[in-house]
Motif scaffolding. Structure first.
Motif, PDB file in Angstrom:
ATOM      1  N   GLY A  75      -4.243   6.292  -9.282  1.00 56.80           N
ATOM      2  CA  GLY A  75      -3.412   6.199  -8.382  1.00 56.80           C
ATOM      3  C   GLY A  75      -3.448   7.895  -8.236  1.00 56.80           C
ATOM      4  N   GLN A  76      -3.220   8.837  -9.251  1.00 59.41           N
ATOM      5  CA  GLN A  76      -3.379  10.209  -9.111  1.00 59.41           C
ATOM      6  C   GLN A  76      -4.353  10.829  -8.061  1.00 59.41           C
ATOM      7  N   LEU A 124      -7.812   0.481  -7.115  1.00 63.07           N
ATOM      8  CA  LEU A 124      -6.482  -1.012  -8.136  1.00 63.07           C
ATOM      9  C   LEU A 124      -6.999  -2.103  -8.478  1.00 63.07           C
ATOM     10  N   ILE A 176      -8.083   1.445  -1.176  1.00 61.78           N
ATOM     11  CA  ILE A 176      -6.887   1.703  -1.838  1.00 61.78           C
ATOM     12  C   ILE A 176      -6.864   0.049  -3.298  1.00 61.78           C
ATOM     13  N   PHE A 206       3.072   6.972  -6.735  1.00 59.52           N
ATOM     14  CA  PHE A 206       1.680   7.536  -7.742  1.00 59.52           C
ATOM     15  C   PHE A 206       1.926   8.971  -6.780  1.00 59.52           C
ATOM     16  N   GLY A 207       2.024   9.193  -5.521  1.00 60.63           N
ATOM     17  CA  GLY A 207       2.611  10.272  -4.334  1.00 60.63           C
ATOM     18  C   GLY A 207       3.397  11.100  -5.605  1.00 60.63           C
ATOM     19  N   ILE A 211      -4.072   9.320  -4.283  1.00 66.11           N
ATOM     20  CA  ILE A 211      -3.274  10.612  -3.779  1.00 66.11           C
ATOM     21  C   ILE A 211      -4.320  12.166  -3.706  1.00 66.11           C
ATOM     22  N   GLN A 212      -4.791  12.867  -4.953  1.00 64.75           N
ATOM     23  CA  GLN A 212      -5.527  13.904  -4.309  1.00 64.75           C
ATOM     24  C   GLN A 212      -6.994  13.759  -3.841  1.00 64.75           C
ATOM     25  N   THR A 250      -4.622   2.725 -14.773  1.00 68.44           N
ATOM     26  CA  THR A 250      -4.894   2.535 -13.009  1.00 68.44           C
ATOM     27  C   THR A 250      -3.856   4.172 -12.506  1.00 68.44           C
ATOM     28  N   ALA A 251      -2.670   4.531 -13.879  1.00 66.69           N
ATOM     29  CA  ALA A 251      -1.996   6.468 -13.082  1.00 66.69           C
ATOM     30  C   ALA A 251      -3.409   7.158 -13.026  1.00 66.69           C
ATOM     31  N   TYR A 272       3.174  12.508  -8.891  1.00 66.26           N
ATOM     32  CA  TYR A 272       2.055  13.716  -9.068  1.00 66.26           C
ATOM     33  C   TYR A 272       2.688  14.927  -8.440  1.00 66.26           C
ATOM     34  N   CYS A 303       1.421  -1.098  -0.116  1.00 70.39           N
ATOM     35  CA  CYS A 303      -0.178   0.008  -0.017  1.00 70.39           C
ATOM     36  C   CYS A 303       0.685   1.533  -0.082  1.00 70.39           C
ATOM     37  N   ILE A 343       3.053  13.428   0.566  1.00 75.14           N
ATOM     38  CA  ILE A 343       2.977  13.000   0.771  1.00 75.14           C
ATOM     39  C   ILE A 343       3.801  11.054   0.412  1.00 75.14           C
ATOM     40  N   TYR A 372       2.337  18.600  -1.921  1.00 76.29           N
ATOM     41  CA  TYR A 372       1.754  17.374  -2.034  1.00 76.29           C
ATOM     42  C   TYR A 372       3.002  16.266  -2.184  1.00 76.29           C
TER      43      TYR A 372
END
Lengths: 160, 434
Positions: B48-49, B33, B29, A107-108, B52-53, B44-45, A111, A100, A134, A131
């Motif tokens: 994932g984004q 996914l 999570i 991804f963090g 995080i948001q 998936t990307a 982004y 996890c 994270i 950001y």
């Protein structure tokens, strides 16, 4: 104590120091916000900085909370199972947790890089900066989980 | 199906003992996914984004800043020696009654609730001073611990209240109005616990009665005046519209420092970093749950869960009072098995849109939900106030769990009054804000 466990402890000590700085900064910024507003000169940046510091407290403080909970044994009803079974379940949960946080770190990071295109509303700093906390916190979590996994595999090690 | 799997995963992981934020985050999570949950066109990307948001947006809030600040203010006040001052002052006021010290502990807890926003902090702050003092006066240890735990739960009902800050953040209901709405219910809680203490003490011969003396009241007031000033500044500032809830929390920290360091001289500079870390870590535990729950509740909302619940409730064809009773009962059961803050965060997005069917407005429902979950703090297996009081009194959970039953019964009666006599909650906000 393994190198990973030492790294985990040092990182945790660093996070605790950061929490002191961030907590004190939030108090001072908000106190200044009230004082300046009543002095007739509102601060334009204080709310945004305080919010971003809160995000930092959440994720960096979360790593310290995780470290203190030291997730190396089963609580709840899992406690009733035999030692071998408990260790297998704990390891499985640790692998899940690791996966996890690896996903959150990946991804963090992606982004945070992408968010460089956007600037914050009042300070006009790249949004990558707030950001970034994270994926950074996710990496600290990963070190703690790996250290825990070492301790779970070697329960007889008194230093672990 | 997906929502069922999510909740099954959540309960399994909690039961196995995984920290609650992870028990919420892992299934959410993983499910987002997992292949097949979203249509093939969604990559998936992008998901994932979104995760995080959601994690970031979950806590990127000026209102939520009040959470670590009220925690810190409560910790500083606790360390700053104000518990004893509040108990002494309250005892000088009500110590003449049967069960005088027990009543004084309830009154002191209500004052402390006006400074701190956390029931666990209230219980710990009062317990360390009150339980030994009550035992010395001949109250049974289990009764003393149960009383301290029950009074501590008032900490989240009388403003400031961290669960109300969270409810306001999640629903956009004014936090100041929620605070005003909690005031009279909190007072009724306190008065009911005092009445119960008087009755039990008179019946079983608990404790001693002190003669009332105005001189004692004035002496205790002189000592406690600075501590009593804190709720005035915090609540007066918020309800008077002088400062926002978050700014009031920052002012509370500075006021607490002033009282603890300069007036009471109980707190030293070198203790501050430790207090900062402790309070930030406890706050981070709550905030991390909120961040993870944002991902969880987003997925739940994507599955049209609220619409399904609305449909199921409509099929029952209950009157609004019946729907409200059903929701309150469900919350009581859930509050017994899931930690209070987590239950609030997970359930608010699902239940808040149903207030129309319950015949109450969102502010009224918010206060009821906090009151309901406060009762969950008194019941095993996850009642935080019960645990803290057992820890302070060094008593087994079962013993205090039995002693707390009359208090839980009283609290349930107050919840019913608050549910069906709406002016108890809506009158004060109406007076101040409309």
């Amino acid at each position: 104590m393994s190198a990973l466990q030492r790294a985990s402890q040092r990182l945790n000590a660093l996070m605790e120091k950061l929490l002191i700085v961030i907590g004190a900064a939030i108090c001072l910024i908000l106190f200044a916000q009230v004082a300046f507003r009543y002095a007739g000169a509102s601060l334009g940046w204080s709310e945004e900085v305080a919010r971003h510091l809160l995000v930092a407290i959440t994720f960096l403080g979360g790593t310290v909370a995780y470290k203190r909970a030291s997730f190396i044994g089963l609580r709840g009803f899992g406690h009733r199972f035999g030692a071998g079974f408990q260790r297998a379940v704990v390891l499985a949960l640790q692998w899940l947790t690791l996966a996890c946080f690896a996903l959150i770190a990946w991804f963090g990071a992606v982004y945070a890089v992408k968010a460089a295109e956007h600037s914050s509303a009042s300070l006009q700093i790249p949004m990558s900066i707030p950001y970034a906390v994270i994926p950074l916190a996710a990496l600290v979590f990963i070190v703690h989980v790996l250290a825990d996994m070492g301790a779970t595999r070697r329960p007889q090690d008194p230093a672990g | 199906m997906i929502v069922g799997l999510l909740f099954a995963g959540l309960f399994l992981l909690i039961a196995l003992g995984l920290p609650i934020a992870l028990a919420i985050g892992l299934p959410a999570i993983g499910m987002i996914l997992a292949p097949g949950v979203f249509p093939p066109g969604v990559d998936t990307a992008g998901l994932g984004q979104t995760i995080i948001q959601l994690l970031f947006a979950g806590v990127d809030s000026f209102d939520l800043l009040a959470v670590p600040l009220f925690m810190l203010a409560g910790s500083i006040m606790e360390r700053g020696g104000i518990s004893r001052q509040l108990i002494d002052f309250s005892n000088s006021l009500v110590g003449w009654m049967p069960g005088g010290l027990a009543c004084a502990v309830v009154v002191a807890s209500m004052f402390f609730a006006g400074i701190s926003g956390s029931a666990a902090a209230d219980t710990a702050a009062m317990g360390a001073v009150a339980i030994p003092a009550m035992v010395r006066q001949g109250y049974p240890a289990a009764f003393s611990a149960a009383l301290v735990a029950a009074s501590g739960a008032i900490g989240v009902i009388i403003p400031p209240s961290i669960p109300m800050v969270i409810f306001g953040f999640l629903t956009n209901v004014s936090i100041a109005e929620l605070f005003a709405g909690g005031m009279l219910v909190g007072l009724l809680f306190g008065l009911s616990f005092m009445a119960l203490s008087v009755w039990m003490s008179a019946r079983h011969g608990y404790g001693k009665r002190l003669p009332f003396s105005l001189r004692n009241v004035l002496r205790a007031l002189r000592e406690a005046i600075w501590a009593l000033g804190a709720p005035v500044i915090v609540l007066g500032g918020i309800l008077g519209g002088i400062v926002t809830v978050t700014e009031a929390a920052a002012l509370a920290v500075f006021y607490a420092l002033l009282v603890a360091m300069l007036v009471n001289r109980q707190l030293r500079w070198r203790e501050l970093p430790g207090l900062l870390v402790e309070s930030q870590v406890i706050a981070a535990t709550i905030l991390f749950i909120i961040a993870m729950a944002k991902v969880f509740t987003w997925l739940v909302a994507m599955q049209q869960t609220t619409t399904m619940i609305q449909g199921a409730l409509a099929a029952l064809a209950l009157p609004p009072a019946g729907v409200l009773l059903l929701v309150m009962l469900a919350l009581l059961v859930i509050g017994c098995v899931i930690e209070t803050t987590a239950a609030l965060i997970l359930l608010v997005p699902v239940l808040a849109p149903l207030t129309g069917m319950m015949g109450v407005d969102a502010m009224h429902f918010g206060v009821l939900m906090v009151v309901n979950l406060a009762i969950g703090m008194l019941t095993p297996p996850v009642g935080i106030c019960l645990f803290v009081a057992c820890g302070v009194a060094k008593l087994p959970l079962g013993e205090v769990g039995r002693a707390i039953l009359p208090f839980v019964g009283t609290a349930l009666a107050v919840l019913m009054v608050a549910s069906y006599w709406s002016p108890l909650i809506t009158w004060l906000p109406g007076l101040i804000y409309r």
